[in-house]
Scaffold this active site. Structure first.
Site, PDB file in Angstrom:
ATOM      1  N   CYS A   1       0.802  -1.211   0.000  1.00  0.00           N
ATOM      2  CA  CYS A   1       0.000   0.000   0.000  1.00  0.00           C
ATOM      3  C   CYS A   1       0.833   1.257   0.000  1.00  0.00           C
ATOM      4  CB  CYS A   1      -0.874   0.054   1.254  1.00  0.00           C
ATOM      5  SG  CYS A   1      -1.884  -1.388   1.465  1.00  0.00           S
TER       6      CYS A   1
ATOM      7  N   GLY B   1      -0.001   0.706  -5.092  1.00  0.00           N
ATOM      8  CA  GLY B   1      -1.283   0.018  -5.007  1.00  0.00           C
ATOM      9  C   GLY B   1      -2.201   0.511  -6.096  1.00  0.00           C
TER      10      GLY B   1
ATOM     11  N   ASN C   1       0.069   0.390   5.981  1.00  0.00           N
ATOM     12  CA  ASN C   1       0.919  -0.310   5.011  1.00  0.00           C
ATOM     13  C   ASN C   1       1.730  -1.339   5.793  1.00  0.00           C
ATOM     14  OD1 ASN C   1       3.880   0.629   3.088  1.00  0.00           O
ATOM     15  ND2 ASN C   1       2.561  -1.132   2.901  1.00  0.00           N
ATOM     16  N   GLY C   2       1.552  -2.602   5.479  1.00  0.00           N
ATOM     17  CA  GLY C   2       2.294  -3.645   6.178  1.00  0.00           C
ATOM     18  C   GLY C   2       1.434  -4.857   6.419  1.00  0.00           C
TER      19      GLY C   2
ATOM     20  N   TYR D   1      12.473  -2.976  -6.025  1.00  0.00           N
ATOM     21  CA  TYR D   1      11.271  -2.968  -6.859  1.00  0.00           C
ATOM     22  C   TYR D   1      10.177  -2.003  -6.422  1.00  0.00           C
ATOM     23  CZ  TYR D   1       6.900  -4.681  -8.906  1.00  0.00           C
ATOM     24  OH  TYR D   1       5.697  -4.762  -9.546  1.00  0.00           O
TER      25      TYR D   1
ATOM     26  N   ASP E   1      14.515  -6.755 -12.666  1.00  0.00           N
ATOM     27  CA  ASP E   1      14.812  -6.438 -11.268  1.00  0.00           C
ATOM     28  C   ASP E   1      14.829  -7.690 -10.404  1.00  0.00           C
ATOM     29  OD1 ASP E   1      11.968  -6.328  -9.591  1.00  0.00           O
ATOM     30  OD2 ASP E   1      11.767  -6.073 -11.744  1.00  0.00           O
TER      31      ASP E   1
ATOM     32  N   CYS F   1      15.930  -6.161   6.195  1.00  0.00           N
ATOM     33  CA  CYS F   1      15.335  -7.494   6.067  1.00  0.00           C
ATOM     34  C   CYS F   1      15.738  -8.062   4.719  1.00  0.00           C
ATOM     35  CB  CYS F   1      13.814  -7.420   6.168  1.00  0.00           C
ATOM     36  SG  CYS F   1      13.038  -9.037   5.890  1.00  0.00           S
TER      37      CYS F   1
ATOM     38  N   CYS G   1      13.462 -12.907   2.229  1.00  0.00           N
ATOM     39  CA  CYS G   1      13.008 -13.650   1.050  1.00  0.00           C
ATOM     40  C   CYS G   1      14.181 -14.239   0.271  1.00  0.00           C
ATOM     41  CB  CYS G   1      12.102 -12.809   0.158  1.00  0.00           C
ATOM     42  SG  CYS G   1      12.711 -11.185  -0.178  1.00  0.00           S
TER      43      CYS G   1
HETATM   44  S1  SF4 Z   1      10.930 -10.861   3.234  1.00  0.00           S
HETATM   45 FE1  SF4 Z   1      11.724  -9.764   1.418  1.00  0.00          FE
HETATM   46  S2  SF4 Z   1       9.991  -8.566   0.614  1.00  0.00           S
HETATM   47 FE2  SF4 Z   1       9.491  -9.185   2.735  1.00  0.00          FE
HETATM   48  S3  SF4 Z   1      10.128  -7.508   4.059  1.00  0.00           S
HETATM   49 FE3  SF4 Z   1      11.838  -8.943   3.973  1.00  0.00          FE
HETATM   50  S4  SF4 Z   1      13.097  -8.238   2.253  1.00  0.00           S
HETATM   51 FE4  SF4 Z   1      11.103  -7.234   2.068  1.00  0.00          FE
END
Ligand code: SF4
Length: 475
Positions: free
Chosen positions: A21, A50, A127-128, A270, A374, A461, A464
């Site tokens: 979002c 979004g 957003n989240g 992205y 990307d 983070c 993924c």
């Molecule tokens: S898991 Fe990937 S897409 Fe999700 S918050 Fe962490 S870095 Fe971002």
């Protein structure tokens, strides 16, 4: 990567609710008859975050007027609707754009969420994703709460309404430890606008100033559009309260200094717009550096560099600069194609890709292409693109991904598919190359990505890519 992420699922879907979002709020010290127009422009600037629904709530402290509907910002607010939001003596506005899943895209889920409680009226834009939304909701329902939507934002609204504290900022401090997950939130209530960012800072939230107004938004690109001045980011664990006395800040989290920060690195790859700034870095320049890094780490044997537009453009520019190869627009994107449906056969899937991305035969024919995307999620789009490029006469196609392999799903607001649907979920690079039909396939390394972004690994983070979840799913 072209629309390969599936869009948000709702609370009752696999216990995951994902909201990709954009949020935008304005507090004006003087009444502002054009405040909804400001929000309209702000939401347009955040449209990339979004595209399935948009909403707005305007307040003059006594009354909140709201309108929200499915569609792009201009589809929702391009006609009479904006004028219907006019309120005498308006001081505040809150806006939201969101993605949603097909089957559960019910109007009730469109934000801002408007709530009436003993603490008064409020509007929330989020957003989240709250990882424990379902268990919190079950608890609340067992205690008699009635829900009208399936979004996790309503869980927060119920917690705030039921808190002992009489006012919303104190109520949030009372209940915040119950929330597990990613949230950047703006709340419009009473005579104040409140901005909140979760203690790990997964999603961005920024503060700007325009004349006699403060603005909070998901990204700085919304300020550029309005000619507003960027002041600073809302810090992880920070609560911003804007009222007639000005802007106040406090940290609601006790472990503010020890909490490990986890800004989503995918914002740089992205989600964010290239003209936005995150953590003091321009997103376009970061993507260019990512492209340079990718070229530096690769043996490139191609004639031209071709981006997958739009998200691969900045990285492809950096790749071309570093490799010394010409940058060419070998694929043209149709920005007006809107939503397309999942089509059952490969031929139809190719057609779907062609509607959005079409090759320029004169550019690609007879040449060896370094195609820069990307990221690769399911691999279906790049697979179709490669077929189309070969049909247009490309001699050789080397694919470069400006992100490492996406191996694990996201639980913090980006609705990646389950691991079994991720092409890198259980396949080697060579197997993926074979599946997508490229001559070669190169991924940016995680170390290369972190170095190009320029933020310490323990401040972002990367779950993924490496499965290192800052908040464990199910915790
Ligand atoms: S898991 Fe990937 S897409 Fe999700 S918050 Fe962490 S870095 Fe971002």
């Amino acid at each position: 990567m072209e629309q390969e992420f599936c869009r948000p699922s709702e609370l009752n879907f696999k216990n995951k609710l994902h909201e990709e979002c954009g949020i935008f709020g304005v507090y004006s010290f003087n009444s502002n008859s054009k405040i909804s127009e400001l929000c309209h422009l702000g939401l347009l600037a955040l449209q990339h975050r979004g595209q399935e629904s948009a909403g707005m709530a305007v307040s003059n402290y006594n009354e909140i007027k709201s309108y929200k509907a499915q569609g792009l910002v201009n589809e929702v607010f391009g006609g009479e609707e904006l004028s219907k939001l006019k309120l005498k003596e308006a001081h505040m506005v809150l806006g939201h754009v969101r993605y949603s899943t097909g089957g559960e895209d019910i109007p009730e889920n469109i934000q801002p969420l408007n709530v009436n409680s003993s603490k008064g009226k409020m509007s929330l834009a989020h957003n989240g994703h709250l990882l424990n939304a379902l268990s919190l909701r079950t608890e609340l329902e067992n205690e008699g709460s009635i829900f009208h939507t399936s979004v996790d934002t309503e869980v927060l609204a119920h917690l705030l309404a039921r808190a002992e504290a009489a006012d919303i900022p104190t109520a949030f401090k009372e209940i915040h430890s119950k929330l597990k997950g990613a949230y950047s939130i703006i709340i419009l209530e009473g005579e104040r606008l409140i901005g909140l960012r979760d203690p790990k800072g997964f999603r961005p939230l920024v503060i700007g100033k325009l004349d006699d107004s403060y603005i909070m938004a998901s990204e700085t690109c919304a300020f550029n559009t309005l000619g507003a001045e960027f002041i600073r980011e809302v810090e992880p664990g920070e609560m911003i309260i804007i009222d007639n006395d000005g802007l106040k800040s406090e940290f609601y989290s006790n472990n503010q200094h020890t909490e490990q920060k986890s800004l989503c690195i995918f914002e740089f790859i992205y989600f964010a717009r290239p003209d936005s700034y995150i953590s003091g870095r321009n997103v376009h320049q970061v993507r260019r550096e990512i492209g340079r890094m990718l070229a530096r780490d690769s043996i490139v044997k191609a004639d031209i560099v071709v981006p997958v537009p739009d998200s691969g453009v900045s990285a492809a520019l950096g790749f071309a600069e570093e490799s010394g190869l010409p940058y060419q627009r070998g694929l043209i994107r149709n920005s007006y194609s809107g939503r397309t449906f999942i089509l059952p056969t490969q031929k139809m899937r190719e057609l779907k890709v062609r509607v959005k991305l079409n090759p320029v035969k004169e550019v690609v024919s007879g040449l060896r292409l370094a195609v820069i995307d990307d990221s690769i999620v399911r691999g279906t789009t790049i697979n179709s693109l490669i077929k189309i490029l070969y049909k247009s006469g490309a001699k050789k196609i080397d694919v470069y991904s400006a992100s490492p392999q996406i191996v694990y799903p996201c639980y913090y607001g980006i609705d990646t598919p389950e691991q079994s649907e991720l092409i890198a979920g259980d396949s080697t690079v060579e197997e993926i190359r074979d599946m997508i039909g490229a001559d070669s396939l190169t991924y940016l390394s995680l170390l290369g990505l972190i170095s190009a972004v320029g933020i310490e690994k323990d401040q972002v983070c990367t779950a993924c890519f490496d499965g290192d979840y800052p908040i464990k799913p199910g915790s």
